[in-house]
Motif scaffolding. Structure first.
Motif, PDB file in Angstrom:
ATOM      1  N   GLY A  66      14.950  42.557  14.473  1.00 51.56           N
ATOM      2  CA  GLY A  66      15.859  41.355  14.070  1.00 51.56           C
ATOM      3  C   GLY A  66      16.668  41.819  12.958  1.00 51.56           C
ATOM      4  O   GLY A  66      17.988  41.364  12.728  1.00 51.56           O
ATOM      5  N   LEU A  67      16.187  42.511  11.734  1.00 56.14           N
ATOM      6  CA  LEU A  67      16.925  42.773  10.690  1.00 56.14           C
ATOM      7  C   LEU A  67      18.085  43.666  11.009  1.00 56.14           C
ATOM      8  O   LEU A  67      19.199  43.697  10.577  1.00 56.14           O
ATOM      9  N   GLN A  68      17.791  44.818  11.805  1.00 56.60           N
ATOM     10  CA  GLN A  68      18.821  45.794  12.356  1.00 56.60           C
ATOM     11  C   GLN A  68      20.090  45.003  13.123  1.00 56.60           C
ATOM     12  O   GLN A  68      21.191  45.346  13.112  1.00 56.60           O
ATOM     13  N   LEU A  69      19.511  44.057  14.030  1.00 56.21           N
ATOM     14  CA  LEU A  69      20.345  43.262  14.773  1.00 56.21           C
ATOM     15  C   LEU A  69      21.431  42.533  13.815  1.00 56.21           C
ATOM     16  O   LEU A  69      22.643  42.477  14.178  1.00 56.21           O
ATOM     17  N   LEU A  70      20.857  41.660  12.795  1.00 60.62           N
ATOM     18  CA  LEU A  70      21.406  41.082  11.920  1.00 60.62           C
ATOM     19  C   LEU A  70      22.475  41.882  11.220  1.00 60.62           C
ATOM     20  O   LEU A  70      23.647  41.643  11.057  1.00 60.62           O
ATOM     21  N   LYS A  71      21.973  43.097  10.817  1.00 58.96           N
ATOM     22  CA  LYS A  71      23.082  44.211  10.167  1.00 58.96           C
ATOM     23  C   LYS A  71      24.308  44.531  10.894  1.00 58.96           C
ATOM     24  O   LYS A  71      25.349  44.551  10.697  1.00 58.96           O
ATOM     25  N   GLU A  72      23.963  44.713  12.276  1.00 62.32           N
ATOM     26  CA  GLU A  72      25.137  44.969  13.676  1.00 62.32           C
ATOM     27  C   GLU A  72      26.003  43.807  13.415  1.00 62.32           C
ATOM     28  O   GLU A  72      27.334  44.044  13.625  1.00 62.32           O
ATOM     29  N   VAL A  73      25.435  42.615  13.599  1.00 65.26           N
ATOM     30  CA  VAL A  73      26.228  41.346  13.559  1.00 65.26           C
ATOM     31  C   VAL A  73      27.183  41.275  12.523  1.00 65.26           C
ATOM     32  O   VAL A  73      28.372  41.000  12.657  1.00 65.26           O
ATOM     33  N   VAL A  97      13.904  38.512   0.929  1.00 67.79           N
ATOM     34  CA  VAL A  97      14.979  39.499   0.361  1.00 67.79           C
ATOM     35  C   VAL A  97      15.727  40.280   1.179  1.00 67.79           C
ATOM     36  O   VAL A  97      17.115  40.195   1.066  1.00 67.79           O
ATOM     37  N   ALA A  98      15.133  41.141   1.887  1.00 65.66           N
ATOM     38  CA  ALA A  98      15.838  42.069   2.834  1.00 65.66           C
ATOM     39  C   ALA A  98      17.241  41.420   3.854  1.00 65.66           C
ATOM     40  O   ALA A  98      18.067  41.598   4.090  1.00 65.66           O
ATOM     41  N   ALA A  99      16.282  40.103   4.155  1.00 67.99           N
ATOM     42  CA  ALA A  99      17.208  39.517   5.219  1.00 67.99           C
ATOM     43  C   ALA A  99      18.392  38.790   4.416  1.00 67.99           C
ATOM     44  O   ALA A  99      19.428  38.613   5.072  1.00 67.99           O
ATOM     45  N   LYS A 100      18.157  38.188   3.458  1.00 64.25           N
ATOM     46  CA  LYS A 100      19.041  37.644   2.637  1.00 64.25           C
ATOM     47  C   LYS A 100      20.252  38.475   2.303  1.00 64.25           C
ATOM     48  O   LYS A 100      21.181  38.251   2.473  1.00 64.25           O
ATOM     49  N   GLN A 101      19.951  39.658   1.826  1.00 67.27           N
ATOM     50  CA  GLN A 101      20.773  40.842   1.442  1.00 67.27           C
ATOM     51  C   GLN A 101      21.592  41.273   2.729  1.00 67.27           C
ATOM     52  O   GLN A 101      22.905  41.617   2.642  1.00 67.27           O
ATOM     53  N   ALA A 102      21.123  40.998   3.685  1.00 68.78           N
ATOM     54  CA  ALA A 102      21.724  41.461   4.966  1.00 68.78           C
ATOM     55  C   ALA A 102      22.646  40.351   5.660  1.00 68.78           C
ATOM     56  O   ALA A 102      23.428  40.535   6.391  1.00 68.78           O
ATOM     57  N   GLY A 103      22.735  39.092   5.097  1.00 69.91           N
ATOM     58  CA  GLY A 103      23.507  38.099   5.173  1.00 69.91           C
ATOM     59  C   GLY A 103      22.678  37.024   6.141  1.00 69.91           C
ATOM     60  O   GLY A 103      23.553  36.295   6.889  1.00 69.91           O
ATOM     61  N   VAL A 104      21.556  36.919   6.366  1.00 68.01           N
ATOM     62  CA  VAL A 104      20.979  35.983   7.167  1.00 68.01           C
ATOM     63  C   VAL A 104      21.132  34.487   6.688  1.00 68.01           C
ATOM     64  O   VAL A 104      21.380  34.355   5.476  1.00 68.01           O
TER      65      VAL A 104
END
Length: 128
Positions: A66-73, A97-104
């Motif tokens: 899901g984190l990789q998908l978020l980064k792709e989006v 923190v990782a999800a927030k940094q990726a823009g969730v």
């Protein structure tokens, strides 16, 4: 501004039961235009082919998380503004923190109910 409950919502989870649970919860709170993907790669394909107003994705999936998908989006100019909610069984601080940094846009820890989902959706999309 009221949320458009007819917008398309994409749920991404490799666990069919979880797809069904989230889909049912969304229907309970009035969202009926729900699509499902069982992995990040197919979700990305679907996002590029249709107009979605929201993505709700599990964190732990193979081969694309899901984190990789978020980064792709977030890296895709046409998709980067799409609201994105991450669902996970783990509430580890480093994951949040990782999800927030990726823009969730928001984060839901399993298990959750319709009330929790509605609260998170309201925080991301506004009142409905």
């Amino acid at each position: 501004m009221a949320v458009d409950k007819d917008m398309r919502v994409l749920i991404v989870d490799d666990y069919k039961t979880m797809l069904r649970i989230i889909s049912n919860l969304l229907k309970q709170i009035g969202f009926n235009n729900v699509d499902e993907a069982s992995d990040g790669a197919s979700a990305l394909q679907m996002l590029r082919e249709a107009d979605y107003g929201l993505v709700i994705s599990d964190w732990n999936m193979e081969p694309m998380t899901g984190l990789q998908l978020l980064k792709e989006v977030r890296a895709d100019d046409t998709l980067k503004a799409t609201p994105f909610i991450m669902v996970t069984a783990e509430s580890k601080t480093e994951n949040v923190v990782a999800a927030k940094q990726a823009g969730v846009n928001n984060y839901i820890v399993k298990p959750f109910n319709a009330e929790t989902l509605k609260r998170k959706l309201t925080a991301v999309l506004g009142d409905f």
